[in-house]
Design an enzyme around this catalytic site. Structure first.
Site, PDB file in Angstrom:
ATOM      1  N   GLY A  87     -57.784  83.834  11.187  1.00  0.00           N
ATOM      2  CA  GLY A  87     -57.066  82.603  10.181  1.00  0.00           C
ATOM      3  C   GLY A  87     -56.876  81.286  11.109  1.00  0.00           C
ATOM      4  O   GLY A  87     -56.918  81.297  12.345  1.00  0.00           O
ATOM      5  N   GLY A  89     -55.076  79.431  13.460  1.00  0.00           N
ATOM      6  CA  GLY A  89     -54.012  79.725  14.056  1.00  0.00           C
ATOM      7  C   GLY A  89     -53.426  78.485  15.010  1.00  0.00           C
ATOM      8  O   GLY A  89     -52.115  78.416  15.504  1.00  0.00           O
ATOM      9  N   ARG A  90     -54.296  77.365  14.967  1.00  0.00           N
ATOM     10  CA  ARG A  90     -53.919  76.177  15.696  1.00  0.00           C
ATOM     11  C   ARG A  90     -54.235  74.975  14.901  1.00  0.00           C
ATOM     12  O   ARG A  90     -54.467  74.122  15.259  1.00  0.00           O
ATOM     13  CB  ARG A  90     -54.332  76.173  17.031  1.00  0.00           C
ATOM     14  CG  ARG A  90     -55.796  76.351  17.462  1.00  0.00           C
ATOM     15  CD  ARG A  90     -56.323  75.860  18.539  1.00  0.00           C
ATOM     16  NE  ARG A  90     -57.692  76.754  18.504  1.00  0.00           N
ATOM     17  CZ  ARG A  90     -58.331  76.567  19.571  1.00  0.00           C
ATOM     18  NH1 ARG A  90     -58.255  75.850  20.645  1.00  0.00           N
ATOM     19  NH2 ARG A  90     -59.508  77.013  19.570  1.00  0.00           N
ATOM     20  N   ASP A 122     -49.610  79.478  20.735  1.00  0.00           N
ATOM     21  CA  ASP A 122     -48.478  78.433  20.536  1.00  0.00           C
ATOM     22  C   ASP A 122     -49.186  77.488  19.644  1.00  0.00           C
ATOM     23  O   ASP A 122     -48.327  76.612  19.120  1.00  0.00           O
ATOM     24  CB  ASP A 122     -48.122  77.824  21.925  1.00  0.00           C
ATOM     25  CG  ASP A 122     -49.660  76.980  22.595  1.00  0.00           C
ATOM     26  OD1 ASP A 122     -50.512  77.227  21.874  1.00  0.00           O
ATOM     27  OD2 ASP A 122     -49.511  76.601  23.562  1.00  0.00           O
ATOM     28  N   GLY A 123     -50.295  77.518  19.216  1.00  0.00           N
ATOM     29  CA  GLY A 123     -50.912  76.760  18.011  1.00  0.00           C
ATOM     30  C   GLY A 123     -51.023  75.105  18.683  1.00  0.00           C
ATOM     31  O   GLY A 123     -51.297  74.564  17.851  1.00  0.00           O
ATOM     32  N   ARG A 180     -65.730  79.418   6.198  1.00  0.00           N
ATOM     33  CA  ARG A 180     -66.602  79.898   7.103  1.00  0.00           C
ATOM     34  C   ARG A 180     -67.419  81.346   6.520  1.00  0.00           C
ATOM     35  O   ARG A 180     -66.715  81.816   5.586  1.00  0.00           O
ATOM     36  CB  ARG A 180     -66.076  80.190   8.535  1.00  0.00           C
ATOM     37  CG  ARG A 180     -65.082  79.079   8.813  1.00  0.00           C
ATOM     38  CD  ARG A 180     -63.659  79.953   9.209  1.00  0.00           C
ATOM     39  NE  ARG A 180     -62.817  78.370   9.417  1.00  0.00           N
ATOM     40  CZ  ARG A 180     -62.649  78.168  10.563  1.00  0.00           C
ATOM     41  NH1 ARG A 180     -63.242  78.296  11.621  1.00  0.00           N
ATOM     42  NH2 ARG A 180     -61.744  76.982  10.579  1.00  0.00           N
ATOM     43  N   ASP A 249     -66.719  83.615  12.428  1.00  0.00           N
ATOM     44  CA  ASP A 249     -65.591  82.663  12.045  1.00  0.00           C
ATOM     45  C   ASP A 249     -65.971  81.184  12.536  1.00  0.00           C
ATOM     46  O   ASP A 249     -65.024  80.599  12.006  1.00  0.00           O
ATOM     47  CB  ASP A 249     -64.076  83.082  12.361  1.00  0.00           C
ATOM     48  CG  ASP A 249     -64.326  83.366  14.102  1.00  0.00           C
ATOM     49  OD1 ASP A 249     -65.138  84.133  14.392  1.00  0.00           O
ATOM     50  OD2 ASP A 249     -63.459  82.653  14.681  1.00  0.00           O
TER      51      ASP A 249
HETATM   52  P1  AMP Z   1     -61.717  79.901  18.455  1.00  0.00           P
HETATM   53  O1  AMP Z   1     -62.278  80.604  19.756  1.00  0.00           O
HETATM   54  O2  AMP Z   1     -61.441  78.464  18.568  1.00  0.00           O
HETATM   55  O3  AMP Z   1     -62.635  79.985  17.450  1.00  0.00           O
HETATM   56  O4  AMP Z   1     -60.438  80.564  17.991  1.00  0.00           O
HETATM   57  C1  AMP Z   1     -60.400  81.954  17.637  1.00  0.00           C
HETATM   58  C2  AMP Z   1     -58.974  82.380  16.946  1.00  0.00           C
HETATM   59  O5  AMP Z   1     -57.958  82.186  17.602  1.00  0.00           O
HETATM   60  C3  AMP Z   1     -58.838  81.295  15.754  1.00  0.00           C
HETATM   61  O6  AMP Z   1     -58.137  82.240  14.582  1.00  0.00           O
HETATM   62  C4  AMP Z   1     -57.733  80.436  16.429  1.00  0.00           C
HETATM   63  O7  AMP Z   1     -56.983  79.902  15.436  1.00  0.00           O
HETATM   64  C5  AMP Z   1     -57.076  81.242  17.111  1.00  0.00           C
HETATM   65  N1  AMP Z   1     -56.340  80.402  18.204  1.00  0.00           N
HETATM   66  C6  AMP Z   1     -57.141  79.737  19.462  1.00  0.00           C
HETATM   67  N2  AMP Z   1     -56.274  79.252  20.198  1.00  0.00           N
HETATM   68  C7  AMP Z   1     -55.052  79.247  19.665  1.00  0.00           C
HETATM   69  C8  AMP Z   1     -53.757  78.783  19.900  1.00  0.00           C
HETATM   70  N3  AMP Z   1     -53.569  78.106  21.075  1.00  0.00           N
HETATM   71  N4  AMP Z   1     -52.800  79.486  19.343  1.00  0.00           N
HETATM   72  C9  AMP Z   1     -52.741  80.048  18.335  1.00  0.00           C
HETATM   73  N5  AMP Z   1     -54.037  80.594  17.741  1.00  0.00           N
HETATM   74  C10 AMP Z   1     -55.252  80.082  18.668  1.00  0.00           C
HETATM   75 MG    MG Z   2     -62.746  78.960  15.377  1.00  0.00          MG
END
Ligand code: AMP
Ligand code: MG
Length: 486
Positions: A87, A89-90, A122-123, A180, A249
């Site tokens: 989901g 997350g940020r 931390d989002g 996605r 994703d």
């Molecule tokens: P990504 O590698 O960008 O595709 O991210 C994979 C997952 O990790 C996704 O669900 C993102 O929303 C979550 N995510 C990545 N960085 C953060 C963050 N700093 N805080 C919260 N969730 C994160």
């Molecule tokens: Mg991603």
């Protein structure tokens, strides 16, 4: 003032697919960039441009009434391991905006604070990944590749803590949608065919309306997504683009390139190239991108099985037949792009030999992928030849190429013009992105970032002002490793 047309169709689908969630305000936002041409394409009213109101909006500090912020649910295979709940997350979706062309676009903040999907994160985002995504996604758009866009970037005036304290920033991403393969995996895992049907119908209506009134709409939809992703990946390959983290994703249903984390453009041609520090086994290496796309699409097809036929064995047959088309779509798109790069007007399967043989030579002599094709376009065979150590092989290839292009019915001038339109002078070279990130992070100096942003708007031009940006990295400048945007 023109009125903004918005909708919240994903929010309307209900809490299975998203959860409402507001951005967390930041201390002291300041502009890093605002994409005026994109704002115009979106028909975004002027008050939300590079104004104080716009800054408060794109920082997540003060949302206008037309925003209805949500975080989307999705699952996904990360490096082949299934994670049932990832989901946003940020990332926080603000609204779906109807652009000047009538198309709907998601406006999403990235790095705007925690959401119900943050899983302890931390989002937030450091400024570096925001700079990278802004530059590379806009460059990809200018190169003609389907991609998410960058509307705005603002610094937060707050630090984020990773291995070190880094200045934070928020990026505003625009996409036809953020749905996605992982979104379908999430919905399919609910095991509720009614919900799956509802969601699939929604996505078809939004992105593939031509499939809706056909005999087998879900099969047509699957085929269309396969075709879209095959075309996008072929386009990446023709530019030496390495996505770096092709988890399910991170693969959109529309075929738009998304998630510019550890991505990078290859310089010296080597099909095994991997930049991402976390990709230790090279799962997402340059030459693995087409088979990985097919692997991801197979996961996608699995989610649709309940809709494809009355029983599972029959559905698997239908899905397998559709997946077999991936390779045809990919091969055709790759051949078309690579022959165009070689100045061949009507590529034929027999041209595959001319393509692969020059790639073998480039790999052997570590020739810069972008520079080679650009110089070949410019009718300077002597300079192009200097890129190769193995002069015998080069001259052999060159005469085969000349024989092929002189057999065509077009003038040299027409060929040169056509080649320069598909072989960029400028690509986002890693060391330049890295330098821009360092200057912004360390000194708050936006000058190189702004120059690169400008230069990469017209990657097919030979602008003397940007000649330094066409040069490959020196030994000292070379970036060997890239990192995720977290
Ligand atoms: P990504 O590698 O960008 O595709 O991210 C994979 C997952 O990790 C996704 O669900 C993102 O929303 C979550 N995510 C990545 N960085 C953060 C963050 N700093 N805080 C919260 N969730 C994160
Ligand atoms: Mg991603």
């Amino acid at each position: 003032m023109a009125e903004l047309k918005v909708q919240h169709s994903l929010a309307v689908l209900g809490s299975t697919f998203s959860q409402s969630c507001s951005p967390t305000p930041v201390a002291a936002p300041e502009w890093l960039a605002f994409n005026q041409p994109l704002a115009d394409e979106l028909a975004l009213p002027e008050q939300y441009h590079a104004t104080a109101v716009g800054l408060a909006l794109f920082a997540g500090n003060n949302l206008p009434k037309w925003c209805q912020p949500i975080a989307q649910a999705y699952a996904g295979h990360q490096f082949a391991n299934y994670v049932p709940r990832l989901g946003d997350g940020r990332a926080i979706l603000l609204a779906e905006v109807k652009a000047a062309d009538g198309q709907l676009y998601d406006i999403q903040l990235k790095g705007a604070g925690p959401t119900p999907f943050s899983r302890g994160g931390d989002g937030r985002s450091p400024i570096g990944p925001v700079i990278r995504e802004y530059l590379v996604s806009e460059a990809m758009h200018a190169l003609g590749v389907p991609t998410t866009r960058a509307l705005a970037a603002v610094s937060s005036g707050e630090m984020v803590y990773r291995d070190e304290a880094l200045p934070g920033a928020i990026m505003t991403r625009v996409a036809k949608s953020h749905i996605r393969i992982g979104t379908f995996q999430y919905v399919a895992a609910l095991g509720d065919t009614a919900r799956l049907t509802e969601f699939t119908d929604y996505v078809i209506a939004r992105h593939y309306p031509q499939c809706a009134n056909q005999q087998q709409p879900y099969l047509k939809f699957l085929q269309a997504v396969i075709a879209a992703q095959a075309a996008t990946v072929a386009h990446w390959m023709s530019l030496g683009f390495i996505h770096g983290v092709m988890n399910t994703d991170n693969m959109t249903i529309t075929g738009e390139t998304i998630d510019y984390g550890p991505c990078a453009f290859m310089e010296a041609f080597d099909e095994k190239t991997v930049f991402s520090a976390i990709d230790r086994r090279g799962r997402y290496a340059y030459s693995n991108q087409p088979p990985v796309a097919l692997w991801n699409l197979t996961r996608f097809a699995e989610t649709l099985l309940p809709l494809l036929a009355a029983d599972q064995p029959a559905a698997i047959q239908v899905a397998s037949a559709a997946l077999e088309l991936f390779s045809q779509h990919y091969q055709a798109a790759y051949l078309q792009r690579m022959t165009a790069k070689l100045g061949i007007e009507h590529g034929v399967p027999e041209d595959a030999e001319l393509i692969s043989s020059v790639l073998v030579l480039m790999q052997q002599d570590k020739v810069d992928f972008t520079l080679f094709f650009r110089q070949l376009s410019s009718n300077k065979p002597a300079i192009t030849g200097e890129l190769f150590n193995d002069q015998n092989s080069w001259l052999n290839w060159f005469s085969a190429w000349q024989a092929r292009i002189t057999a065509q019915h077009r003038t040299d001038e027409q060929r040169v013009t056509a080649m320069q339109r598909v072989n960029p002078e400028l690509i986002p070279r890693n060391h330049l992105i890295q330098q821009a990130i360092e200057q912004v992070t360390r000194d708050g100096d936006l000058s190189l970032f702004n120059q690169l942003k400008q230069a990469w708007l017209t990657p097919f031009n030979s602008d003397p002002a940007f000649v330094a940006f066409s040069r490959p990295a020196s030994e000292q400048e070379r970036v060997q490793r890239t990192f995720c945007g977290t």
